[in-house]
Each structure stands twice: as C-alpha cells, then as structure tokens.
Write a protein that holds these residues in place. Structure first.
Motif, PDB file in Angstrom:
ATOM      1  N   VAL A 109       0.852  -1.191   0.000  1.00 56.95           N
ATOM      2  CA  VAL A 109       0.000   0.000   0.000  1.00 56.95           C
ATOM      3  C   VAL A 109       0.891   1.246   0.000  1.00 56.95           C
ATOM      4  O   VAL A 109       1.736   1.404   0.878  1.00 56.95           O
ATOM      5  N   VAL A 110       0.671   2.093  -0.999  1.00 60.31           N
ATOM      6  CA  VAL A 110       1.422   3.335  -1.132  1.00 60.31           C
ATOM      7  C   VAL A 110       0.428   4.490  -1.149  1.00 60.31           C
ATOM      8  O   VAL A 110      -0.530   4.485  -1.921  1.00 60.31           O
ATOM      9  N   VAL A 111       0.674   5.463  -0.285  1.00 57.93           N
ATOM     10  CA  VAL A 111      -0.221   6.605  -0.156  1.00 57.93           C
ATOM     11  C   VAL A 111       0.463   7.859  -0.687  1.00 57.93           C
ATOM     12  O   VAL A 111       1.653   8.080  -0.450  1.00 57.93           O
ATOM     13  N   LEU A 112      -0.309   8.658  -1.406  1.00 60.28           N
ATOM     14  CA  LEU A 112       0.138   9.960  -1.881  1.00 60.28           C
ATOM     15  C   LEU A 112      -0.705  11.014  -1.178  1.00 60.28           C
ATOM     16  O   LEU A 112      -1.918  10.840  -1.020  1.00 60.28           O
ATOM     17  N   LEU A 113      -0.070  12.092  -0.782  1.00 64.37           N
ATOM     18  CA  LEU A 113      -0.815  13.206  -0.200  1.00 64.37           C
ATOM     19  C   LEU A 113      -1.493  13.988  -1.317  1.00 64.37           C
ATOM     20  O   LEU A 113      -1.278  13.736  -2.500  1.00 64.37           O
ATOM     21  N   GLN A 114      -2.287  14.973  -0.935  1.00 65.43           N
ATOM     22  CA  GLN A 114      -2.990  15.815  -1.906  1.00 65.43           C
ATOM     23  C   GLN A 114      -1.993  16.675  -2.679  1.00 65.43           C
ATOM     24  O   GLN A 114      -1.009  17.138  -2.125  1.00 65.43           O
ATOM     25  N   ASN A 115      -2.316  16.914  -3.948  1.00 65.92           N
ATOM     26  CA  ASN A 115      -1.516  17.885  -4.687  1.00 65.92           C
ATOM     27  C   ASN A 115      -1.935  19.293  -4.241  1.00 65.92           C
ATOM     28  O   ASN A 115      -2.735  19.450  -3.319  1.00 65.92           O
ATOM     29  N   GLU A 116      -1.432  20.292  -4.886  1.00 72.87           N
ATOM     30  CA  GLU A 116      -1.734  21.668  -4.481  1.00 72.87           C
ATOM     31  C   GLU A 116      -2.970  22.203  -5.207  1.00 72.87           C
ATOM     32  O   GLU A 116      -2.999  23.319  -5.704  1.00 72.87           O
ATOM     33  N   TRP A 117      -4.015  21.390  -5.208  1.00 69.94           N
ATOM     34  CA  TRP A 117      -5.263  21.724  -5.894  1.00 69.94           C
ATOM     35  C   TRP A 117      -5.837  23.046  -5.418  1.00 69.94           C
ATOM     36  O   TRP A 117      -6.505  23.738  -6.183  1.00 69.94           O
ATOM     37  N   PHE A 118      -5.592  23.418  -4.181  1.00 68.28           N
ATOM     38  CA  PHE A 118      -6.125  24.667  -3.639  1.00 68.28           C
ATOM     39  C   PHE A 118      -5.508  25.881  -4.322  1.00 68.28           C
ATOM     40  O   PHE A 118      -6.059  26.977  -4.247  1.00 68.28           O
TER      41      PHE A 118
ATOM     42  N   GLY B 219     -10.676  25.329  -0.996  1.00 63.97           N
ATOM     43  CA  GLY B 219      -9.272  25.023  -0.792  1.00 63.97           C
ATOM     44  C   GLY B 219      -8.477  26.157  -0.176  1.00 63.97           C
ATOM     45  O   GLY B 219      -8.556  27.286  -0.642  1.00 63.97           O
ATOM     46  N   THR B 220      -7.745  25.830   0.879  1.00 61.63           N
ATOM     47  CA  THR B 220      -6.791  26.752   1.482  1.00 61.63           C
ATOM     48  C   THR B 220      -5.564  25.939   1.893  1.00 61.63           C
ATOM     49  O   THR B 220      -5.674  24.728   2.131  1.00 61.63           O
ATOM     50  N   PRO B 221      -4.421  26.587   1.990  1.00 60.98           N
ATOM     51  CA  PRO B 221      -3.227  25.850   2.448  1.00 60.98           C
ATOM     52  C   PRO B 221      -3.427  25.258   3.843  1.00 60.98           C
ATOM     53  O   PRO B 221      -2.951  24.152   4.123  1.00 60.98           O
ATOM     54  N   GLU B 222      -4.137  25.969   4.703  1.00 63.45           N
ATOM     55  CA  GLU B 222      -4.359  25.491   6.068  1.00 63.45           C
ATOM     56  C   GLU B 222      -5.221  24.229   6.101  1.00 63.45           C
ATOM     57  O   GLU B 222      -4.931  23.296   6.854  1.00 63.45           O
ATOM     58  N   LYS B 223      -6.278  24.208   5.305  1.00 69.39           N
ATOM     59  CA  LYS B 223      -7.135  23.018   5.274  1.00 69.39           C
ATOM     60  C   LYS B 223      -6.365  21.829   4.716  1.00 69.39           C
ATOM     61  O   LYS B 223      -6.442  20.724   5.258  1.00 69.39           O
ATOM     62  N   ARG B 224      -5.633  22.058   3.629  1.00 65.92           N
ATOM     63  CA  ARG B 224      -4.857  20.961   3.055  1.00 65.92           C
ATOM     64  C   ARG B 224      -3.866  20.436   4.087  1.00 65.92           C
ATOM     65  O   ARG B 224      -3.725  19.232   4.268  1.00 65.92           O
ATOM     66  N   ALA B 225      -3.166  21.325   4.786  1.00 68.80           N
ATOM     67  CA  ALA B 225      -2.183  20.909   5.785  1.00 68.80           C
ATOM     68  C   ALA B 225      -2.839  20.088   6.892  1.00 68.80           C
ATOM     69  O   ALA B 225      -2.280  19.078   7.344  1.00 68.80           O
ATOM     70  N   ALA B 226      -4.019  20.487   7.324  1.00 68.68           N
ATOM     71  CA  ALA B 226      -4.708  19.768   8.403  1.00 68.68           C
ATOM     72  C   ALA B 226      -5.101  18.357   7.959  1.00 68.68           C
ATOM     73  O   ALA B 226      -4.903  17.387   8.706  1.00 68.68           O
ATOM     74  N   TYR B 227      -5.633  18.216   6.754  1.00 64.67           N
ATOM     75  CA  TYR B 227      -6.049  16.901   6.265  1.00 64.67           C
ATOM     76  C   TYR B 227      -4.837  16.037   5.923  1.00 64.67           C
ATOM     77  O   TYR B 227      -4.836  14.828   6.147  1.00 64.67           O
ATOM     78  N   ASP B 228      -3.772  16.664   5.418  1.00 70.01           N
ATOM     79  CA  ASP B 228      -2.539  15.914   5.166  1.00 70.01           C
ATOM     80  C   ASP B 228      -1.929  15.429   6.478  1.00 70.01           C
ATOM     81  O   ASP B 228      -1.383  14.327   6.535  1.00 70.01           O
ATOM     82  N   ALA B 229      -2.014  16.229   7.530  1.00 70.18           N
ATOM     83  CA  ALA B 229      -1.486  15.808   8.839  1.00 70.18           C
ATOM     84  C   ALA B 229      -2.217  14.559   9.323  1.00 70.18           C
ATOM     85  O   ALA B 229      -1.591  13.628   9.862  1.00 70.18           O
ATOM     86  N   ILE B 230      -3.512  14.529   9.131  1.00 70.24           N
ATOM     87  CA  ILE B 230      -4.287  13.341   9.493  1.00 70.24           C
ATOM     88  C   ILE B 230      -3.809  12.141   8.682  1.00 70.24           C
ATOM     89  O   ILE B 230      -3.574  11.057   9.229  1.00 70.24           O
ATOM     90  N   MET B 231      -3.656  12.331   7.382  1.00 70.49           N
ATOM     91  CA  MET B 231      -3.202  11.236   6.523  1.00 70.49           C
ATOM     92  C   MET B 231      -1.824  10.755   6.962  1.00 70.49           C
ATOM     93  O   MET B 231      -1.585   9.542   7.055  1.00 70.49           O
ATOM     94  N   LEU B 232      -0.922  11.677   7.262  1.00 72.57           N
ATOM     95  CA  LEU B 232       0.420  11.292   7.696  1.00 72.57           C
ATOM     96  C   LEU B 232       0.384  10.480   8.992  1.00 72.57           C
ATOM     97  O   LEU B 232       1.123   9.498   9.142  1.00 72.57           O
ATOM     98  N   GLU B 233      -0.483  10.872   9.918  1.00 67.89           N
ATOM     99  CA  GLU B 233      -0.621  10.118  11.164  1.00 67.89           C
ATOM    100  C   GLU B 233      -1.137   8.707  10.894  1.00 67.89           C
ATOM    101  O   GLU B 233      -0.665   7.730  11.492  1.00 67.89           O
TER     102      GLU B 233
END
Length: 170
Positions: free
Chosen positions: A94-103, A113-127
C-alpha cells in the motif's frame, strides 16, 4: 485521471503501469478511482474491488474532495483509517500519496481550498500512514513545482496529463 486526454492511458495509475511494463513487469491495472470521491465514498464504493481484484499493489490518495464536501476531520480520519486498513489487510503493498496543491488551481478556492485546510487533512493522513505502517510517496515538492508552472487542465482544478506522468516518474 480527470484532465488526462485518455484516462485509460494517460492517468497516473496508467502511467505507472506503463513504466513497470517497460521494465519487464507483468501488470494488470484496475483503476478504481472516481473523480470527486471522498474517503468515505472510496471506502463504500471502491474498497470492495480489493477482494474481487486481489491486487498486489494499491495506491491511495484522498483529502481534496473531503475538504470540498465539508467532511469533518474526525470523519475523514475514520474513513482514511478504514481504507488503509482494508488495503493493508489484503496483503497488497500500500502506497499513499498526499494531496496535490489543488487549492492553488484557478478553481481551488471555489472548492474551499486553502493551504491550512490541506495541511490539516494531510497531517491526518500522515498520522494514519505512520500508525498503519504503510508507505508514503511524498510528492509535495513536485506538486508545488507543478502548481508554480500552472499545470492544470481547463476545468481549473485537475492536473494535466504531463503532471500525472511526472507523478509516475517520481
């Protein structure tokens, strides 16, 4: 594969499979991805394909549609955990990719889309990646370069076929 002239041949999974075939690997591709899906929809509509297809390699990327559809961070975490768990339980790599910079895309702000929202959801994914001990392919520098180069298709939100090709190359 939205934005690719032909999603069957030009989307990220197809480009990845093409590279592996060129190296002599036998690859049967099942691109179950559906543009616009949240992690919850992936769980309910795409995860069942795992048992049917029996993949040996699974890529997973989510977050943007969850943000755009106002999915709470708690719900996103639960859904991501379940998707990753099901993928890992299959025995596949299993290989996971984070979101691109769609925002940063022309239509990104209209989707919430905002950088802050993307960062928050990416942090969840990273955890969740760390917790489940699955692999991360970190393309964030590439995503930034592609956004800087304005590599978006005419819908103003999806990457170009060249962008997908670069993801596969990385």
């Amino acid at each position: 594969g939205i934005g690719a002239p032909n999603p069957e041949t030009d989307a990220f999974p197809a480009k990845l499979a093409e590279r592996w075939r060129a190296k002599g690997c036998k690859v049967e591709l099942k691109n179950a991805g559906i543009s616009g899906y949240t992690a919850g929809q992936i769980l309910s509509d795409q995860v069942p394909f795992i048992a049917e297809f029996k993949p040996t390699f699974i890529t997973f990327q989510s977050g943007a549609n969850d943000i755009a559809n106002s999915v709470t961070q708690a719900k996103y975490r639960t859904d991501v955990r379940a998707v990753i768990g099901a993928a890992k339980a299959s025995g596949a790599r299993v290989v996971v990719l984070l979101q691109n910079e769609w925002f940063r895309a022309p239509a990104g702000p209209g989707y919430g889309g905002t950088p802050e929202k993307r960062a928050a959801y990416d942090a969840i994914m990273l955890e969740e990646i760390s917790s489940a001990s699955v692999e991360l392919v970190d393309l964030r520098l590439l995503y930034k370069q592609q956004a800087d180069a304005n590599q978006w298709v005419s819908d103003g939100i999806h990457p170009t076929a060249a962008a997908y090709d670069a993801w596969a190359e990385e």
